[in-house]
Structures are given as structure tokens and as C-alpha cells.
Design an enzyme around this catalytic site. Sequence first.
Site, mmCIF file in Angstrom:
data_model
loop_
_atom_site.group_PDB
_atom_site.id
_atom_site.type_symbol
_atom_site.label_atom_id
_atom_site.label_comp_id
_atom_site.label_asym_id
_atom_site.label_seq_id
_atom_site.Cartn_x
_atom_site.Cartn_y
_atom_site.Cartn_z
ATOM 1 N N ASP A 15 47.805 34.619 33.169
ATOM 2 C CA ASP A 15 48.139 34.073 31.865
ATOM 3 C C ASP A 15 47.170 34.563 30.800
ATOM 4 O O ASP A 15 46.109 35.137 31.099
ATOM 5 C CB ASP A 15 48.108 32.544 31.925
ATOM 6 C CG ASP A 15 49.126 31.997 32.906
ATOM 7 O OD1 ASP A 15 50.308 32.348 32.765
ATOM 8 O OD2 ASP A 15 48.734 31.237 33.815
ATOM 9 N N TYR B 46 40.540 33.318 43.631
ATOM 10 C CA TYR B 46 40.220 33.083 42.229
ATOM 11 C C TYR B 46 38.822 32.481 42.135
ATOM 12 O O TYR B 46 38.375 31.786 43.054
ATOM 13 C CB TYR B 46 41.216 32.114 41.596
ATOM 14 C CG TYR B 46 42.568 32.704 41.275
ATOM 15 C CD1 TYR B 46 42.813 33.280 40.033
ATOM 16 C CD2 TYR B 46 43.603 32.676 42.210
ATOM 17 C CE1 TYR B 46 44.062 33.823 39.737
ATOM 18 C CE2 TYR B 46 44.856 33.206 41.916
ATOM 19 C CZ TYR B 46 45.071 33.781 40.667
ATOM 20 O OH TYR B 46 46.304 34.311 40.377
#
Length: 283
Positions: free
Chosen positions: A59, A116
Amino acid sequence: MSLSTSNKRIPVALWIWYRGGNFRGFQRQPEGPTVQQALEDALRAEGVPATVMAAGRTDRGVHARMQVVSVRLEPGDSPSALEARLPARLPPGLGLCRVRAPRSFHAQWSASGKEYRYRLWLGGAKAPEPWAPFVLDVAREPGFESARVEPDRLEALLSLATGTRDFIAFHEKSSPRKPRTLESAALHALGADLYEVRLKGDGFARYQVRYLMGSALKVAAGRLPEEHWRAALETGVAMEGFKAPAHGLVLWEVHYPPELDPFTVGERLHPPGLPLEPPFHFG
């Protein structure tokens, strides 16, 4: 008449990195600039008129130490030649580590998991440069004013999220609802009051990491009871969570089965061409 091997386009895997603040997310869109648009424009300028297929979308504002994309080169081109000439075409904040020609490989569908990392500043003073643009300064985030988050408390909450479960309470409903496995969620001290949460899993839905991080922080800061966190994990019931800001999040690594992995262990440990300054400094 069939084409000879020399006339076939060459499938390759590109390992790219980027700083998310320079782009409006990965996927091409009219409002650009996006990572996909910048990469495809650079490839086109180098004689590779192709649409890239990424291991996954990030994003707006999310960084990537390792994003992997599949593309096909024109006959007569080579991975080493593209690796040498493409970096000069890339804009600031977007770079190339490696180009490889693996067998039977797709950047997204061949992936077995991802890691992540989310960076946090848990100090009373402001987050220092050069890390300030790349961390969540918790005590200065709206809704967390004067909050005190104990690292051990945060790690204990995140450890409750590990395992295979329905994470529907922590991701956008546009992502498929299905069991996902969070293999680990560990907090690492990076020095002073800088911390990094490392999350490894077989796959992540949209905003899943950001909702997990933000909601765990809200509970650790005493803004929500732990019972709400446990119920959201165990039953999928919605909670009044918090989507952690994108600028603290890094897509750190994309994993593939050993027989399909285009990149060596050494390259993964010491990525060639990767900037050492934030947000990619720590290994």
C-alpha cells in the site's frame, strides 16, 4: 512451424527495493506515481515492453527491502545485461538488487511465505533522525498521547496471534476470508528506544500486519482491554482496533521453496545494491 528456443521470450525474476514514501503504492493507478508504473516505464525504455507480476502489492507508504517481480525479456536479451543497464533508468527511491532466470517460477504463486517488519519508537523524546520518517513514534501518535508501551507486554500480546487462524478481525473484507498462518511475531531491540517487530507467515491479507500491530499497541497502551484482543483472535469478532501507519512497515523478504528460489542464501543475507541507510539498515 514452431519457434526455436532463441526466439522465445525469457522469463526472469527481479529483486527490487523501494521507499514507499516516494510512491502511491505498488499497483499501477491513474493517480500515480506507483512502483509498478515507474518500473514498467524503466523496463520499456530498456526494450522490455512487459507488464510485471509482483509477489504481492504494497500500500501507499509501505517500503520494500525485497519485492520480487516476474517479467519476460525479449529474445537476445539476458538477465545480466538487464541487471547492468536497468538501474540508471529507475527513479529515486526505487532500486534493483538482482535479475535471475529461474525455472518454472512465478513471483506470486511460487512464494511460500513473507516476512514483514514494523519499526517503533517507544521513547519519551522524539524519534531521532534519520529514523524519524520510518518509525511509528507511539507516544506522539493521535490517541496514544503520553502512553507508555512496555516492550515485553507488546511482545506477549503479539505472540498470542501466532498460529493458524481466521484473521478476519484484522484485515480488509476485500481480501479472501480463509485460514492463514502467522509463524512468528517477535520484538527485537535495535538500540535506544527503537524496536522492530518481525512477522513471518505463509501469507497476509490487505492491512493485516498494520491492524495487528495497531491493535496490539492499543491494548499494550491500556486503551483497550486484553479480552477484546483475545476475542478478535479466537472468534473473529470485530474490535475497536487501530491501523498502524504505513511508514513504519517494510516488506522485508519473500520466501520460496529451495528448488524454486531464484536467489542465493548469501544474496539474501547481504543484498547487492541495497541501501544501508533507513529503512533497510538492520538485518
